[in-house]
Design a protein around this motif. Structure first.
Motif, PDB file in Angstrom:
ATOM      1  N   GLU A   1      75.116 -45.595  32.408  1.00 27.01           N
ATOM      2  CA  GLU A   1      75.731 -46.496  31.718  1.00 27.01           C
ATOM      3  C   GLU A   1      75.931 -47.785  32.603  1.00 27.01           C
ATOM      4  O   GLU A   1      76.106 -48.764  32.351  1.00 27.01           O
TER       5      GLU A   1
ATOM      6  N   ASP B   1      81.728 -54.168  24.914  1.00 29.18           N
ATOM      7  CA  ASP B   1      83.100 -53.738  24.846  1.00 29.18           C
ATOM      8  C   ASP B   1      83.104 -52.247  25.293  1.00 29.18           C
ATOM      9  O   ASP B   1      81.988 -51.703  25.711  1.00 29.18           O
ATOM     10  N   ALA B   2      84.490 -51.856  25.421  1.00 30.76           N
ATOM     11  CA  ALA B   2      84.316 -50.523  26.285  1.00 30.76           C
ATOM     12  C   ALA B   2      83.781 -49.575  25.445  1.00 30.76           C
ATOM     13  O   ALA B   2      83.382 -49.228  24.341  1.00 30.76           O
ATOM     14  N   SER B   3      82.967 -48.513  26.229  1.00 29.99           N
ATOM     15  CA  SER B   3      82.015 -47.498  25.735  1.00 29.99           C
ATOM     16  C   SER B   3      82.951 -46.354  25.125  1.00 29.99           C
ATOM     17  O   SER B   3      84.057 -46.310  25.272  1.00 29.99           O
ATOM     18  N   GLU B   4      82.121 -45.736  24.104  1.00 27.98           N
ATOM     19  CA  GLU B   4      82.952 -44.547  23.450  1.00 27.98           C
ATOM     20  C   GLU B   4      81.872 -43.356  23.705  1.00 27.98           C
ATOM     21  O   GLU B   4      80.799 -43.331  23.868  1.00 27.98           O
ATOM     22  N   VAL B   5      82.565 -42.044  23.759  1.00 25.83           N
ATOM     23  CA  VAL B   5      81.767 -40.889  23.985  1.00 25.83           C
ATOM     24  C   VAL B   5      82.150 -39.822  22.686  1.00 25.83           C
ATOM     25  O   VAL B   5      83.347 -39.850  22.195  1.00 25.83           O
ATOM     26  N   TYR B   6      81.119 -39.339  22.170  1.00 25.22           N
ATOM     27  CA  TYR B   6      81.023 -38.718  21.172  1.00 25.22           C
ATOM     28  C   TYR B   6      80.345 -37.104  21.322  1.00 25.22           C
ATOM     29  O   TYR B   6      79.485 -37.238  22.235  1.00 25.22           O
TER      30      TYR B   6
ATOM     31  N   SER C   1      81.101 -34.153  16.764  1.00 26.61           N
ATOM     32  CA  SER C   1      81.972 -35.310  16.421  1.00 26.61           C
ATOM     33  C   SER C   1      81.327 -36.494  15.743  1.00 26.61           C
ATOM     34  O   SER C   1      81.800 -37.152  15.073  1.00 26.61           O
TER      35      SER C   1
ATOM     36  N   THR D   1      81.943 -37.857  12.446  1.00 25.85           N
ATOM     37  CA  THR D   1      83.029 -39.248  12.021  1.00 25.85           C
ATOM     38  C   THR D   1      82.041 -40.068  11.061  1.00 25.85           C
ATOM     39  O   THR D   1      82.559 -40.906  10.229  1.00 25.85           O
TER      40      THR D   1
ATOM     41  N   LYS E   1      78.661 -52.077  22.137  1.00 24.91           N
ATOM     42  CA  LYS E   1      79.278 -51.072  23.037  1.00 24.91           C
ATOM     43  C   LYS E   1      78.218 -49.813  23.345  1.00 24.91           C
ATOM     44  O   LYS E   1      77.546 -49.526  22.273  1.00 24.91           O
TER      45      LYS E   1
ATOM     46  N   ILE F   1      77.263 -46.179  23.380  1.00 22.17           N
ATOM     47  CA  ILE F   1      77.779 -45.071  22.684  1.00 22.17           C
ATOM     48  C   ILE F   1      76.962 -43.711  23.373  1.00 22.17           C
ATOM     49  O   ILE F   1      75.871 -43.654  23.502  1.00 22.17           O
ATOM     50  N   ARG F   2      77.862 -42.562  23.957  1.00 18.06           N
ATOM     51  CA  ARG F   2      77.296 -41.916  24.613  1.00 18.06           C
ATOM     52  C   ARG F   2      77.656 -40.570  23.750  1.00 18.06           C
ATOM     53  O   ARG F   2      78.580 -40.456  23.121  1.00 18.06           O
TER      54      ARG F   2
END
Lengths: 189, 324
Positions: free
Chosen positions: B129, B143-148, B152, B156, B206, B208-209
């Motif tokens: 990243e 924007d700030a990264s997100e982890v799933y 999940s 989601t 953003k 997405i991991r």
């Protein structure tokens, strides 16, 4: 039986789906990393005109539809069928009311139309983008009013009703865009 | 006769940014003391992966024409180097896949692949990243990264648990979203949900991991037992719904490796696909001992395309498949 594999998919390709001839509108290859490959296609059913979406496994084969698009001259109608002629072979074939559909209101004899043929029968008729048609009926033209402000309905020789500027008179020949049904200009007689 | 299109698909600006990216990528790895390596683009073995088709070519030999394969990934060769040198390495190379041609695919594309010895896959995901953000920074503010987790993510965006549902339920869910799926298996349906339903819904702008895939999608990743099931220690990174990177905690167990290859081959023979042969040089390297490591592959063309706001990779490839 001719077939296509998904590798040959491209927009405009004609394939059979559930016994109906269809045309591929959009083909997207999708493959998640390390996953299976699929072709996601948007398709128009050429008989009903309806759009549908379908997903194939990449590499799958699909039956080809024997559909050709050619330019044919509209010759005449007997009220039940509309007859078209191939200007090269002089061969004539007829279209029924379903195949003619909306093209009906723009068709004038001798116009060259894009005709879609499947198994020897006409599926679809697309009139020329621009046609020149005589005004059969409209309110008398307002002399001198060429400002382009305001319009009125005019019935053309084919029965189509279009909005025209106020200065247009009965008997004049107009250029019409058949894709939008809009008046374009007067044609000098 | 119509003149064939000879001009490149790329603008001069794209060429300049691509050249800059290649330089910045090399600087990124030099700064981290990771060694650049080259491995052959030509190999004697096709990929075992049932979802990868190799482009083959014929080379004259004493016994007649011998089949060779353009490598779909430098993974096997780089692992042979890892087994020998036990050192973190990276490679920037062209890889080849038969049949992969679409907006985000070209049968020949630029891959960046690297391995971090003694690293954990989560740390490697964070490093990946960082590199992507460094490259994009002059062009886009993310924007700030997100982890799933894989679980999940599906819960989601598709309202389904991908680790404990039925094939029928997946098929029904696809149909409920007007996706006419072809006949496929459990993983195939999950992948259709991912590409058709989830990826379009992922938040934009953003990174997405996604981590911890179903065991059936482990590929060459190590698996780990959880409370209810096993998951593969694998990650993917997405931007704007497009997959940019795929990484693993690398499987180092040669017995498990051979069992997985055999499962892929069984899957292939069930689909009556041609059967590749297991590369025994690779297996011997695994047997001699692959160091504990994490590895990742990044699609460079996709990163470049997204940096410059394109909606596919053809605009960033000088001569895509339809112009060669």
């Amino acid at each position: 039986m001719a077939t296509y594999t998904t590798n040959e998919f491209r927009s405009g390709l004609k394939i059979m789906i559930d016994a109906d001839p269809c045309s591929i509108v959009e083909n997207e290859f999708v493959k998640p990393g390390k996953g299976q490959a699929f072709n996601r296609v948007k398709i128009r059913n050429l008989k009903t005109g309806r759009m549908l979406e379908k997903t194939y496994k990449s590499g799958e084969s699909v039956e080809a539809a024997d559909v050709t698009d050619i330019d044919m001259q509209y010759v005449y109608t007997d009220g039940e069928f509309w007859y078209f002629m191939d200007p090269n072979s002089f061969e004539q074939i007829s279209a029924d009311k379903d195949a003619i559909a909306d093209a009906l209101k723009w068709l004038k004899e001798q116009d060259l139309c894009a005709v879609t043929i499947w198994n020897g029968a006409i599926l679809n008729v697309t009139p020329p983008n621009f046609v020149e048609l005589k005004v059969a009926e409209t309110d008398p033209g307002l002399r001198g009013d060429t400002s382009g402000g305001g319009n009125k309905p005019a019935t053309l020789e084919t029965g189509a009703v279009v909005k025209v500027p106020l200065f247009i008179d009965q008997g004049e020949i107009l250029k019409i865009d058949t894709r939008t049904g809009d008046y374009v200009s007067r044609v000098k007689g | 006769m119509v003149n064939p299109t000879w001009e490149p698909r790329t603008s001069l600006h794209v060429l300049e940014v691509r050249a800059l990216f290649l330089t910045l990528i090399r600087q990124f790895f030099i700064a981290r003391d990771i060694l650049e390596v080259e491995t052959p683009a030509l190999g004697s073995h096709a990929s075992i992966d049932a979802n990868v088709s190799c482009i083959s070519c014929l080379y004259p030999a004493v016994a007649g024409l011998t089949k060779y394969y353009l490598q779909p990934s430098p993974e096997y060769a780089m692992k042979r180097l890892l087994a020998h040198e036990s050192r973190s390495i990276y490679q920037l190379c062209k890889v080849f896949r038969e049949g992969e041609w679409g907006r985000w695919h070209n049968p020949e594309f630029t891959m960046l692949e690297w391995y971090r010895v003694e690293w954990d896959y989560q740390a490697l995901a964070a490093e990946t990243e960082q590199l992507i953000k460094d490259l994009l920074q002059p062009y886009r503010q993310l924007d700030a990264s997100e982890v799933y987790t894989y679980q999940s993510l599906f819960q989601t965006y598709a309202d389904i648990n991908p680790l404990s549902t039925s094939t029928q339920a997946l098929k029904k869910l696809l149909q409920a979203h007007d996706i006419n799926p072809p006949e496929t298996d459990y993983d195939g349906f999950l992948q259709l949900l991912q590409t058709h339903l989830i990826e379009p819904k992922l938040p934009r702008n953003k990174l997405i991991r996604v981590i911890d895939y179903p065991e059936s999608q482990a590929a060459l990743a190590r698996t780990r037992k959880t409370a209810k099931t096993r998951v593969a220690e694998r990650f993917e990174i997405f931007l704007d719904g497009v997959e940019l990177a795929n990484g693993y905690q690398e499987l180092t167990d040669v017995v498990e490796q051979r069992a997985r290859f055999q499962r892929e081959l069984d899957g292939r023979s069930a689909q009556s696909n041609p059967l590749p042969v297991i590369d025994e040089r690779f297996m011997a390297a695994m047997a001699s001992g692959l160091p504990e490591c994490a590895g990742v592959a990044v699609g460079v063309d996709r990163v470049l395309a997204l940096a410059l706001g394109h909606t596919g990779i053809h605009e960033v490839i000088t001569f895509p498949f339809d112009r060669i």
